[in-house]
Structures are given as C-alpha cells and as structure tokens.
Design a protein around this motif. Structure first.
Motif, PDB file in Angstrom:
ATOM      1  N   UNK A  71      -8.474   6.037   8.437  1.00 44.91           N
ATOM      2  CA  UNK A  71      -7.426   5.849   7.426  1.00 44.91           C
ATOM      3  C   UNK A  71      -6.584   7.122   7.259  1.00 44.91           C
ATOM      4  N   UNK A  72      -5.280   6.955   7.297  1.00 47.77           N
ATOM      5  CA  UNK A  72      -4.337   8.069   7.123  1.00 47.77           C
ATOM      6  C   UNK A  72      -3.374   7.704   5.990  1.00 47.77           C
ATOM      7  N   UNK A  73      -3.175   8.639   5.066  1.00 48.05           N
ATOM      8  CA  UNK A  73      -2.199   8.426   3.990  1.00 48.05           C
ATOM      9  C   UNK A  73      -1.152   9.535   4.046  1.00 48.05           C
ATOM     10  N   UNK A  74       0.120   9.134   4.099  1.00 47.68           N
ATOM     11  CA  UNK A  74       1.234  10.086   4.101  1.00 47.68           C
ATOM     12  C   UNK A  74       1.973   9.949   2.774  1.00 47.68           C
ATOM     13  N   UNK A  75       2.136  11.069   2.060  1.00 52.77           N
ATOM     14  CA  UNK A  75       2.821  11.064   0.758  1.00 52.77           C
ATOM     15  C   UNK A  75       4.019  12.006   0.788  1.00 52.77           C
ATOM     16  N   UNK A  76       5.134  11.540   0.229  1.00 53.41           N
ATOM     17  CA  UNK A  76       6.360  12.331   0.147  1.00 53.41           C
ATOM     18  C   UNK A  76       6.739  12.500  -1.318  1.00 53.41           C
ATOM     19  N   UNK A  77       6.749  13.743  -1.771  1.00 52.84           N
ATOM     20  CA  UNK A  77       7.133  14.029  -3.152  1.00 52.84           C
ATOM     21  C   UNK A  77       8.644  14.167  -3.236  1.00 52.84           C
ATOM     22  N   UNK A  78       9.289  13.136  -3.758  1.00 52.51           N
ATOM     23  CA  UNK A  78      10.745  13.121  -3.897  1.00 52.51           C
ATOM     24  C   UNK A  78      11.135  11.930  -4.765  1.00 52.51           C
ATOM     25  N   UNK A  79      11.993  12.143  -5.778  1.00 49.00           N
ATOM     26  CA  UNK A  79      12.448  11.017  -6.596  1.00 49.00           C
ATOM     27  C   UNK A  79      13.530  10.189  -5.908  1.00 49.00           C
ATOM     28  N   UNK A  80      14.082  10.720  -4.799  1.00 51.04           N
ATOM     29  CA  UNK A  80      15.249  10.090  -4.174  1.00 51.04           C
ATOM     30  C   UNK A  80      14.956   9.410  -2.842  1.00 51.04           C
ATOM     31  N   UNK A  81      13.906   9.862  -2.131  1.00 51.71           N
ATOM     32  CA  UNK A  81      13.655   9.397  -0.777  1.00 51.71           C
ATOM     33  C   UNK A  81      12.316   8.665  -0.717  1.00 51.71           C
ATOM     34  N   UNK A  82      12.273   7.516  -0.042  1.00 50.33           N
ATOM     35  CA  UNK A  82      11.043   6.731   0.107  1.00 50.33           C
ATOM     36  C   UNK A  82      10.517   6.863   1.536  1.00 50.33           C
ATOM     37  N   UNK A  83       9.271   7.319   1.679  1.00 48.72           N
ATOM     38  CA  UNK A  83       8.677   7.541   2.995  1.00 48.72           C
ATOM     39  C   UNK A  83       8.425   6.230   3.739  1.00 48.72           C
ATOM     40  N   UNK A  84       8.209   5.136   2.988  1.00 46.61           N
ATOM     41  CA  UNK A  84       7.868   3.874   3.658  1.00 46.61           C
ATOM     42  C   UNK A  84       9.059   3.258   4.394  1.00 46.61           C
ATOM     43  N   UNK A 122       0.022  -0.238   9.977  1.00 47.07           N
ATOM     44  CA  UNK A 122       0.331  -0.022   8.558  1.00 47.07           C
ATOM     45  C   UNK A 122      -0.570  -0.887   7.689  1.00 47.07           C
ATOM     46  N   UNK A 123      -1.202  -0.255   6.688  1.00 44.83           N
ATOM     47  CA  UNK A 123      -2.120  -0.980   5.811  1.00 44.83           C
ATOM     48  C   UNK A 123      -1.676  -1.016   4.356  1.00 44.83           C
ATOM     49  N   UNK A 124      -0.626  -0.263   4.018  1.00 45.48           N
ATOM     50  CA  UNK A 124      -0.147  -0.272   2.630  1.00 45.48           C
ATOM     51  C   UNK A 124       0.998   0.692   2.434  1.00 45.48           C
ATOM     52  N   UNK A 125       1.727   0.517   1.324  1.00 44.32           N
ATOM     53  CA  UNK A 125       2.840   1.394   0.982  1.00 44.32           C
ATOM     54  C   UNK A 125       3.179   1.198  -0.482  1.00 44.32           C
ATOM     55  N   UNK A 126       3.924   2.156  -1.056  1.00 46.75           N
ATOM     56  CA  UNK A 126       4.308   2.019  -2.457  1.00 46.75           C
ATOM     57  C   UNK A 126       4.842   3.328  -3.010  1.00 46.75           C
ATOM     58  N   UNK A 127       4.923   3.394  -4.351  1.00 50.67           N
ATOM     59  CA  UNK A 127       5.441   4.584  -5.034  1.00 50.67           C
ATOM     60  C   UNK A 127       4.665   4.824  -6.317  1.00 50.67           C
ATOM     61  N   UNK A 128       4.313   6.097  -6.552  1.00 47.58           N
ATOM     62  CA  UNK A 128       3.682   6.537  -7.793  1.00 47.58           C
ATOM     63  C   UNK A 128       4.591   7.574  -8.438  1.00 47.58           C
ATOM     64  N   UNK A 129       5.360   7.153  -9.437  1.00 49.92           N
ATOM     65  CA  UNK A 129       6.278   8.054 -10.142  1.00 49.92           C
ATOM     66  C   UNK A 129       7.174   8.786  -9.138  1.00 49.92           C
ATOM     67  N   UNK A 130       7.014  10.097  -8.982  1.00 49.57           N
ATOM     68  CA  UNK A 130       7.903  10.860  -8.108  1.00 49.57           C
ATOM     69  C   UNK A 130       7.455  10.947  -6.675  1.00 49.57           C
ATOM     70  N   UNK A 131       6.449  10.150  -6.287  1.00 44.81           N
ATOM     71  CA  UNK A 131       5.950  10.188  -4.918  1.00 44.81           C
ATOM     72  C   UNK A 131       5.967   8.802  -4.299  1.00 44.81           C
ATOM     73  N   UNK A 132       6.357   8.724  -3.036  1.00 44.00           N
ATOM     74  CA  UNK A 132       6.203   7.489  -2.276  1.00 44.00           C
ATOM     75  C   UNK A 132       5.117   7.722  -1.229  1.00 44.00           C
TER      76      UNK A 132
END
Length: 240
Positions: A71-84, A122-132
């Motif tokens: 399992x690999x999780x990639x997180x991007x901290x940005x309010x403007x850009x979505x990594x998914x 791909x097994x999942x995607x989403x956004x948590x506040x300021x992170x996608x």
C-alpha cells in the motif's frame, strides 16, 4: 492665456498652473501630487501568489513479503491543487496544463538504479481539509524472463505428477503439447504475482505543469523498505 514668467504647468493629468512666486503654494501642490501618485500605485492589484506545495509518499510499514501488494499513499498539502487529478507515471510529458505524478522505486544497494517497471492499482482518493491524497496497491514484479522460467518449471513438475499418478492422458497432452502448453503458460502469466526481494527506496515527484504558473514541482522525502522471500507464487497450495 499665456503662462506668466513665474508660472509652469503641472503634469497634464492634473491641469493645474503653479505660480513660483508663491513658495508655500508650490510646496502644497507638490505634496498633493506625490500623494495622488502614491494612491494610484498603491491601488494596483498585486499578482496572486500560490501557497507552497508539500508532498508526502508514505508506506504503512518498512517490511513486506514477495507475495503481498504494497500500500502506497501520496498526499499533497495544497488548498488549490488536487493530487488525484494527476496523470501517474506517464510515458511522455503530458501537454501543458495536465499535472502529473511520478512514483519511483530504486534498489538501495545500487543507488539511482530503478527497480524496474512497477505496477500501480488505484485503491482510493479524496481530500482532508488542506490536503488531497491518492492511494495505490503497488507491485514490483520479478523479471519477465525469470517469471516464464518459473512457470515452465511448474508445468514440467505437473507433467511428472500426472505421469506418476497415471492421471487423465488429456491432461498430460495439455501440458506437453507445444501449442496447448503456450496457452497454459499465457494463462499463468496473467495471474502470476511475485515481487522482487531486496532493499528499496520509494520516492514521489509531483509536477503541476501549469503554463505561466508560480507553482513549482515538488519532491517527497524517500521511504526505505525491504521485501523478504515468503514463497514462489506457484508453490502455493492453490496450484498443487
């Protein structure tokens, strides 16, 4: 009316006559001019700036076996850009405006040498506040030549078992006949799953790829992990 000997025009936008015979009036008008010019400059909008990006590439553990997906999780901290929304490991650089994500695995004993092609589901995607975030199940498959050798050896073992047990002759022909054997091998190739073993490093690199954008590419820190041997894929009870 012509200007007098002590008179001079201010810049045309103000259309005011300055009488230099009255020093106090000249000083007052000069200060007003500076104030108005400053107000015009201060009223201009500043170019918009983007928040800096922060990228994380995480694993739930540092130790896995060669028969499990990682399992690999990639997180991007940005309010403007979505990594998914990013294209993952493209073969060529996408057109401007299309963001992309590179996920790379290297063998640590040979620093900088890719571990070979990896498979990502791909097994999942989403956004948590300021992170996608986006999640994958990753495989680091063994070499194709090694895989075919293991499958061929398994079929040879099945031939010996069939002969020993004097099983159905049709089954023996299926494994021994060249044409039917290739079909059986192709079936095993489709289901075969076995990771390389060894020590590795995982890294991610995100490219916003915007035209005339202040957002620059960002790279994650490296994640070290080990894949240990558990069993050959075809030695599992399912195939005997």
């Amino acid at each position: 009316m012509a200007d007098g000997p002590h008179q001079r025009r201010c810049p045309e936008r103000y259309n005011v006559l300055i009488d230099h015979s009255q020093p106090q009036m000249v000083k007052t008008l000069f200060l007003i001019t500076i104030f108005l010019s400053g107000a015009m400059v201060g009223g201009q909008e500043k170019p918009a700036t983007q928040s800096p990006l922060s990228l994380g590439c995480k694993l739930p553990s540092q130790k896995f076996n060669n028969l499990e997906r990682i399992p690999v999780e990639v997180r991007l901290k940005s309010p403007d850009v979505d990594i998914d929304r990013a294209v993952v490991n493209p073969e060529a650089t996408p057109a401007p405006g299309v963001p992309y994500l590179e996920i790379v695995v290297e063998e640590t004993p040979r620093k900088g040498k890719p571990a070979g092609p990896i498979k990502l589901s791909r097994s999942g995607q989403g956004r948590d506040l300021g992170e996608s975030y986006v999640r994958f199940d990753m495989e680091i498959p063994i070499d194709a030549t090694e895989r075919r050798e293991k499958i061929s050896k398994h079929l040879d073992d099945l031939v010996r078992e069939v002969k020993t047990k004097k099983a159905d002759p049709k089954l023996l022909k299926l494994y021994e006949d060249q044409k039917s054997r290739e079909g059986v091998m192709a079936t095993f190739e489709r289901i075969y799953f076995q990771n390389k073993i060894g020590a590795f490093e995982l890294g991610c690199h995100f490219f916003p790829n915007h035209m005339n954008s202040l957002v620059t590419p960002v790279q994650s820190s490296r994640e070290k992990f080990v894949i240990e041997f558990k069993s050959d894929f075809l030695d599992q009870p399912t195939f005997h």
